[in-house]
Design an enzyme around this catalytic site. Structure first.
Site, PDB file in Angstrom:
ATOM      1  CD  GLU A  44      -2.313   1.314   2.820  1.00 38.32           C
ATOM      2  OE1 GLU A  44      -2.752   2.416   3.188  1.00 38.32           O
ATOM      3  OE2 GLU A  44      -2.293   0.302   3.542  1.00 38.32           O
ATOM      4  CG  ASP A  48       0.091   7.075  -1.432  1.00 39.29           C
ATOM      5  OD1 ASP A  48      -1.066   7.481  -1.613  1.00 39.29           O
ATOM      6  OD2 ASP A  48       1.032   7.822  -1.080  1.00 39.29           O
ATOM      7  CD  GLU A 120      -3.276   4.097  -1.473  1.00 41.43           C
ATOM      8  OE1 GLU A 120      -3.321   5.327  -1.656  1.00 41.43           O
ATOM      9  OE2 GLU A 120      -3.029   3.586  -0.358  1.00 41.43           O
TER      10      GLU A 120
END
Length: 226
Positions: A44, A48, A120
């Site tokens: 994640e 991002d 993400e």
């Protein structure tokens, strides 16, 4: 609890067949099932950043005559949790998540926070498995429609809150610093926003402006109940 839906269906929706299927599994695994590095939290973090690059490139090319401010507001809107969750739903990502029973029973497969995190993580898995171009192709395909859905740049929260107050004959929003923590080279500010008829809200930020924006968002959320 592991989902039992065929991963081939998901890969078809994504548009990529994974060479390393373990990457896809990790991207789908919530920390409620496996804590630490076995979950999707590290992916994640990486996803991002890859998403940010892809969306920034899209906006830069799509709106060549816009200045930084409007571009930044567009960016914040389309990389927000609701936008990520919408993309995850388009892919039916929720049904593929690996969740603990408690999360699943609590509606985790349609939880916006879990969906956005997994989305993400998926982008990171695409980057690690297929390279940057594979990940950016995915971002371009899924995020271009979000960008084109509203061609007017969203207003920042402070402007929107001011217009709400003016439209109802109320006094303008007031902001004041109510706290400051952290070292002098990296302070965290606590700002309070106050509007007649809405009360006040406090929020933190690494700058006064960021904290004011966050407090304005909290007050705007209250306008929905009026």
């Amino acid at each position: 609890m592991s989902a039992e839906w065929p991963r081939g269906d998901l890969e078809k929706a994504i548009g990529h067949r994974f060479s390393d299927s373990a990457l896809l599994e990790r991207a789908l695994t919530h920390s409620s099932l496996i804590s630490g590095i076995g979950s999707n939290e590290r992916l994640e973090f990486l996803g991002d950043r890859v998403l940010g690059l892809g969306v920034a490139e899209l906006l830069y090319q799509r709106f060549p005559d816009e200045e930084e401010g409007p571009l930044a507001r567009r960016f914040a809107a389309v990389v927000s949790q609701p936008a990520l969750a919408d993309v995850a739903r388009l892919l039916n990502l929720g049904r593929h998540l690996n969740l603990a029973r408690s999360e699943e029973d609590g509606g985790g497969r349609d939880n916006p926070a879990l969906l956005s995190d997994a989305c993400e993580a998926l982008i990171a898995a695409l980057y690690l498995d297929g390279g940057m171009e594979v990940a950016l192709t995915f971002v371009r395909r899924l995020w271009a429609p979000l960008i084109d859905a509203d061609l007017s740049p969203p207003k920042d929260a402070k402007t929107a809150l001011q217009e709400w107050a003016q439209g109802r004959g109320k006094s303008l929003p007031q902001y004041r610093e109510v706290g400051r923590d952290g070292p002098s080279h990296a302070p965290v500010f606590t700002m309070e926003a106050c509007v007649e008829g809405l009360g006040q809200a406090r929020a933190n930020g690494t700058s006064k402006r960021a904290a004011e924006q966050a407090a304005a968002v909290l007050l705007l959320n209250q306008t929905e109940d009026l």
